[in-house]
Motif scaffolding. Structure first.
Motif: not given
Length: 338
Positions: A88-92, A113-123
């Motif tokens: 996993f690659v996580i934008s922190t 790997a699986t990218p993990v992005i959690t910012t509201s606009t992106d998701v």
């Protein structure tokens, strides 16, 4: 972008080494340095010296290490977290202005790997106003307003962008037409707006996006035709996803001031060109500039494209595209601090 990769375990160190090998091939990555262990001592230095930190370690170690250092959306570096197994690659931190989200996707593709992005606009498939600023190399005058505008974008409300009618904003219009993320905007014109500004308004809220100076440094063999220089420039801008209309200046060394190919390119693209005094190039120092002994033996300077771009972009500018060769042509791109 200057990247530091820091690891804790031996397995993480191996992943870091392999990742650096891949990253070093990318012209948009100016430098990539490796650090191992000594997390407490390293992070306070890395946080202020690098544009991005890739931390290969448990998230708890990372969060406790950066917590005392976090200051502002405008200045914090991109921080990415990767597990030891590279799954996993996580934008922190600094997903938008710092470029962590974009870098997360790039790194994830390099190591499968699986990218993990959690910012509201992106998701929610929305274009954050700070993403627009990052992608178009614009500074933001008031970071506190970002939250208001991004909340409105998430709600589907219309944002107004006001620009000067006497300035070519083709790069802005083309970006808005082609971006896959959603944003509801209207464009207005006013001669009261400065030429290098985009005013963003909604209700009583206002924010100014201001162009940072984008400078393309050019080096070439004597007598190189315009078409070859243009090809190198186009390849570089395409890789950066910068439209020619966003480039503010072309730059080269004083010894190239009569180079027909460069002069023709400036006229063809309608972008001014400046030639840097040789003494300035000789005195210029930067750890990010590559040095050519061949160029030094001929002209008494260690390079043309990178130092020319940095000098003309101004104090504390940075490279966003390191010197890259295209059949007798070298291209580098720098952007001003603000």
């Amino acid at each position: 972008m200057k990247i530091a990769i820091i690891s804790v375990s031996d397995k993480g160190q191996e992943l870091a080494f392999n990742l650096k090998t891949e990253i070093d091939l990318d012209s948009t990555i100016i430098r990539c340095d490796l650090f191992h262990k000594n997390v407490k001592e390293c992070f306070p230095i890395l946080f202020y010296e690098y544009d991005a930190i890739i931390a290969i370690m448990a998230s708890g170690i990372l969060i406790r290490s950066i917590a005392p250092l976090v200051e502002s959306k405008l200045t914090d570096p991109a921080v990415i977290n990767i597990d030891d197994n590279g799954k996993f690659v996580i934008s922190t931190l600094s997903g938008h202005l710092g470029g962590a989200n974009e870098l997360t996707n790039k790194i994830a593709s390099l190591i499968d790997a699986t990218p993990v992005i959690t910012t509201s606009t992106d998701v929610n498939n929305k274009l954050g106003i700070d993403v627009l600023a990052h992608d178009l190399y614009l500074s933001i005058d008031d970071a506190k307003e970002i939250l208001h505008f991004n909340k409105a974008i998430l709600e589907g409300r219309e944002i107004s962008l006001t620009v000067n009618p006497n300035k070519d904003f083709e790069y802005l219009f083309e970006y808005l037409n082609n971006v896959t993320l959603e944003i509801n905007v209207s464009i207005y014109y006013s001669s009261k707006v400065d030429m290098d500004e985009i005013q963003v308004c909604l209700d009583e809220h206002r924010m100014v996006l201001r162009e940072r100076k984008v400078v393309v440094g050019i080096g070439c063999r004597r007598g190189k035709e315009c078409e070859f220089i243009h090809h190198g420039l186009k390849e570089s801008l395409d890789e950066l996803r910068i439209l020619p209309s966003r480039v503010n200046l072309l730059a080269s060394a004083e010894i190239k001031k009569d180079e027909k190919g460069i002069l023709e390119l400036s006229e063809k693209m309608d972008i001014p060109v400046e030639f840097v005094d040789m003494d300035k190039l000789r005195l210029f120092e930067s750890n990010d500039v590559s040095k050519s002994e061949f160029v030094f033996s001929k002209f008494g300077i260690y390079g043309v494209s990178e130092p020319s771009a940095l000098i003309m972009a101004g104090f504390d500018s940075k490279l966003i595209y390191k010197k890259t060769s295209y059949d007798g042509v070298t291209i580098a791109v720098a952007v001003s601090k603000c």
